[in-house]
Enzyme design. Structure first.
Site, PDB file in Angstrom:
ATOM      1  N   ASP A  75       1.866   4.477  12.693  1.00  0.00           N
ATOM      2  CA  ASP A  75       2.524   3.367  13.496  1.00  0.00           C
ATOM      3  C   ASP A  75       3.651   3.063  13.279  1.00  0.00           C
ATOM      4  O   ASP A  75       4.521   2.803  14.278  1.00  0.00           O
ATOM      5  CB  ASP A  75       1.553   2.257  13.511  1.00  0.00           C
ATOM      6  CG  ASP A  75       1.321   1.639  12.296  1.00  0.00           C
ATOM      7  OD1 ASP A  75       1.842   2.208  11.134  1.00  0.00           O
ATOM      8  OD2 ASP A  75       0.731   0.505  12.151  1.00  0.00           O
ATOM      9  N   ASP A 454       1.434  -5.868   2.847  1.00  0.00           N
ATOM     10  CA  ASP A 454       0.064  -5.040   2.936  1.00  0.00           C
ATOM     11  C   ASP A 454      -0.628  -4.963   1.502  1.00  0.00           C
ATOM     12  O   ASP A 454      -1.870  -5.260   1.058  1.00  0.00           O
ATOM     13  CB  ASP A 454      -0.295  -4.006   3.679  1.00  0.00           C
ATOM     14  CG  ASP A 454       0.096  -4.267   5.416  1.00  0.00           C
ATOM     15  OD1 ASP A 454      -0.240  -5.319   5.599  1.00  0.00           O
ATOM     16  OD2 ASP A 454       0.427  -3.332   5.673  1.00  0.00           O
TER      17      ASP A 454
END
Length: 741
Positions: A75, A454
């Protein structure tokens, strides 16, 4: 995983031309931007500091005609080609430069079954007004070199629906014809292998503001099917269209309707059985889905049949609601009727792959007997006892030459198996971390500690293998917001970030093990921000910024986080900087006023230093030169670089560069008495990575046009023990490190 919920409609002016006719070479190793540095660039070798994956693999595609050839898209972190002999991925678009950062997200990819060397990528990360338009890259040598066509529409590789697709397709009747599905501008068509594009005539639906548009394109024989993501799921608003001649489109008769079949996510054609499988959800995903289904269409007679493995709903044995949708789908080219589908957004019972060998009459959950081995990438446990089988599973592929070779993408890796039981990350070479902080310690086992989105903080005891400790735990942070080391006591390191069990921690062994602060300010839970420790580790300053940008007063601790007090004179949300020599001195740059503030009482109070500096840009970065008290450097983006040698009382503009985005220091060159300086900036017309060995009097560019990695403005640091080595934070291509050849 990378989440973006930005959504704003981009409107294309006019309907006749849907893409620019601008076609330019885009070749790794050939300059795409004008201008070079005046000094000859030294030869540098660039590599990833290995972590392994760490981001959302949104698509994976085996070539149907070539054994061992596959491609993956992400992405925000580019596209990759699988090297079967080396068992690793090769990055394909690291040549994307600073000005084109928005093109590092890959919305879709396509191969030509009849011409194995051809590869097409649709690039564009966001559709917002501040993001650039998308582009098509086309290659005749499997991504070794490219030609580029700039579009006049925007693509959204990091927006909702990014795991759907593919949105790009080579027409099954004519290799010169390509189709591109867009989010806001309908269906585009090219008849010259992607060199020019126009709106596809006769395509029925009209775009809405949801930002989905054409979500998938798939060939079933000589027929092209297009999934439409802006339908409400009713019969009156079709979500699946087809064309048999490339001109006339019709809604597919008998298609499923209802909430569980609202958005088609992915489709795959079983040529042997002449059946088209489609997965559906009530939302585009990868988040926000609660129901879905799987259906197949017999293309010979037009009959639909639902073949959903397990209907979403009900409760788990723990009493939680078992809501989810369906995502990926792949067919076995060697065995008609053998299909694999994935669940998605199944957080309670955990996502799985279902496999059928009888056309969907019965299904087996591959998770139920799976053995996961993540020893190569230990961070995948995310601080738990064992890793999850997966989440955000929307990319699934079956090797057309090996029925038991299945791969699937998650929010952090790409798992693969060759026996349907034993699974391990198939991720070597694919690095998609969004890195925010870097430290290169002056002593100890590790030459690098990183802070990322993350996956929190990692201790890199080796650069060629994923950190053996995985994510820093006690507590676990999803995303690191701050990372700092005491300059005169490098065994002491502190970190801050988003966590469920505390938002700040310290280490007394250089970042190998951690303990949470005994207490933390209440605001830390909702707005953890940057953190600093003074030279001897006796004082902490913690700044607080919510993810929506709201800033709060900083707080101070003089007892290793056992208690905290607010600092009223510290600008809200700003980044504290510790003097590397004097424990009583801290600095901070107020971006709102262009003022440097200084503390000489260990952070209790701050007073004005230099004023009149550039303001209004949060990209400004203030850093202190190692081993020197009061030697400060201020990167000010388009306003250049400034330096203070009197502890922030006054600054002088450095004349050797006109733009500086981020700056760091490393070991001095032989014979030099000042540390090597590294920066991402511009000395003439190109933004690049530079090194100076003479206190910024002159610079040499140390990256090249094949190694640019889009946006690289968050962090850079040299190695204090190895001259010439530099570590660079990227927004989607992990930690890059360079060394002189």
């Amino acid at each position: 995983m990378h989440a973006s919920y930005l959504s704003r409609r981009a409107v294309l002016a006019g309907t006749a031309a849907a893409a620019a006719l601008t076609t330019v070479p885009f070749l790794p190793g050939a300059a795409h931007a004008a201008g070079t540095t005046t000094a000859a660039a030294p030869a540098y070798r660039w590599r990833n500091a290995v972590i392994g994956g760490t981001g959302f693999v949104s698509g994976v595609l085996f070539h149907p005609s070539v054994r061992g050839l596959a491609y993956a898209r992400t992405d925000i972190g580019g596209a990759y080609r699988w090297d079967d002999r080396a068992a690793r991925w090769t990055p394909l678009i690291d040549h994307i430069g600073w000005d084109d950062w928005n093109l590092l997200g890959v919305e879709a990819m396509a191969v030509d079954p009849a011409h194995p060397d051809r590869l097409y990528l649709a690039l564009g990360t966001y559709t917002q007004s501040w993001a650039g338009n998308g582009a098509i890259l086309r290659s005749e040598d499997r991504g070794a070199t490219w030609q580029r066509t700039d579009l006049t529409v925007k693509l959204g590789a990091n927006e909702d629906g990014r795991g759907a697709g593919e949105r790009l397709l080579v027409d099954p009747r004519d290799s010169d014809t390509l189709w591109l599905g867009t989010r806001h501008d309908g269906l585009l068509k090219s008849t010259d292998r992607g060199a020019t594009w126009a709106a596809a005539p006769g395509f029925p639906p009209s775009p809405s503001a949801t930002g989905q548009g054409v979500v998938l394109l798939v060939a079933a024989g000589r027929t092209v099917y297009a999934g439409w993501g802006d339908s409400d799921g009713t019969a009156a608003e079709p979500n699946l269209y087809r064309t048999a001649d490339g001109t006339t489109w019709e809604a597919v008769p008998g298609r499923p309707t209802g909430t569980a079949a609202k958005v088609p996510i992915r489709a795959a054609y079983d040529r042997g059985a002449r059946e088209l499988y489609v997965t559906y959800a009530d939302a585009p995903g990868p988040n926000g889905q609660s129901t879905g289904s799987v259906h197949k269409l017999c293309t010979a007679n037009g009959r639909w049949k639902e073949v959903t493995p397990v209907r979403p709903g009900g409760t788990t044995p723990d009493g939680e609601s078992d809501t989810f949708a369906y995502g990926g789908v792949a067919v076995d080219a060697r065995r008609p009727g053998t299909v694999v589908v994935s669940t998605n957004n199944r957080w309670a019972a955990i996502d799985t792959l279902y496999r059928t060998t009888d056309g969907g009459r019965t299904w087996t959950s591959l998770k139920d007997r799976a053995v996961l081995d993540v020893s190569e990438t230990p961070f995948l446990t995310f601080g738990a006892d064992r890793p999850k089988f997966g989440w955000w599973i929307q990319a699934v592929a079956v090797d057309p030459y090996d029925s038991q070779h299945i791969v699937y993408g998650t929010g952090a890796t790409l798992y693969g198996t060759r026996d349907l039981k034993n699974w391990a990350p198939q991720i070597r070479g694919l690095e998609e971390t969004a890195v925010r902080q870097l430290i290169s310690p002056p002593a100890g086992t590790a030459h690098l500690i990183s802070g990322s989105g993350d996956i929190g903080v990692l201790y890199h005891e080796r650069l060629t293998a994923s950190p053996s400790r995985g994510m820093a735990t006690n507590p676990v942070f999803g995303t690191a917001t701050g990372l700092a080391q005491a300059a005169k006591k490098p065994s002491y390191v502190v970190r801050a970030g988003w966590g469920d069990h505390g938002n700040g921690a310290y280490s007394n062994d250089g970042g190998q093990t951690w303990a949470p602060f005994a207490a933390q300010p209440a605001i830390a839970k909702d707005a953890p921000g940057p953190i600093a420790t003074n030279a001897d580790g006796s004082v902490l300053l913690w700044s607080f910024v919510h993810w929506d940008g709201t800033r709060y007063p900083a707080q101070r601790s003089a007892d290793n986080g056992a208690s905290w007090t607010e600092i009223s004179s510290f600008p809200k949300g700003a980044t504290p900087v510790a003097d590397p020599v004097d424990p009583t001195r801290f600095y901070v740059f107020d971006t709102d006023t262009g003022t440097v503030l200084v503390s000489t009482d260990s952070g209790l109070t701050f007073t004005k230093g230099a004023t009149g500096l550039p303001s209004g840009d949060t990209q400004f970065k203030l850093v202190a030169a190692p081993g020197r008290s009061g030697d400060l450097w201020l990167s000010t983006k388009g306003n250049g670089l400034y330096r203070s040698t009197d502890g922030g009382a006054g600054f002088t503009k450095v004349g050797s560069c006109w733009a500086s985005y981020v700056l760091g220091f490393g070991k001095a060159a032989d014979g030099a008495d000042y540390p090597a300086i590294y920066q991402v900036g511009s000395t003439e017309s190109i933004t690049a990575v530079y090194r100076s060995d003479d206190e910024a009097k002159t610079w040499v560019r140390i990256n090249d046009d094949a190694h640019q990695w889009g946006f690289i403005g968050d962090a850079i640091t040299g190695d204090p023990r190895i001259y010439g080595r530099v570590y660079l934070a990227t927004n989607g291509r992990g930690v890059q490190y360079g060394e002189p050849v």
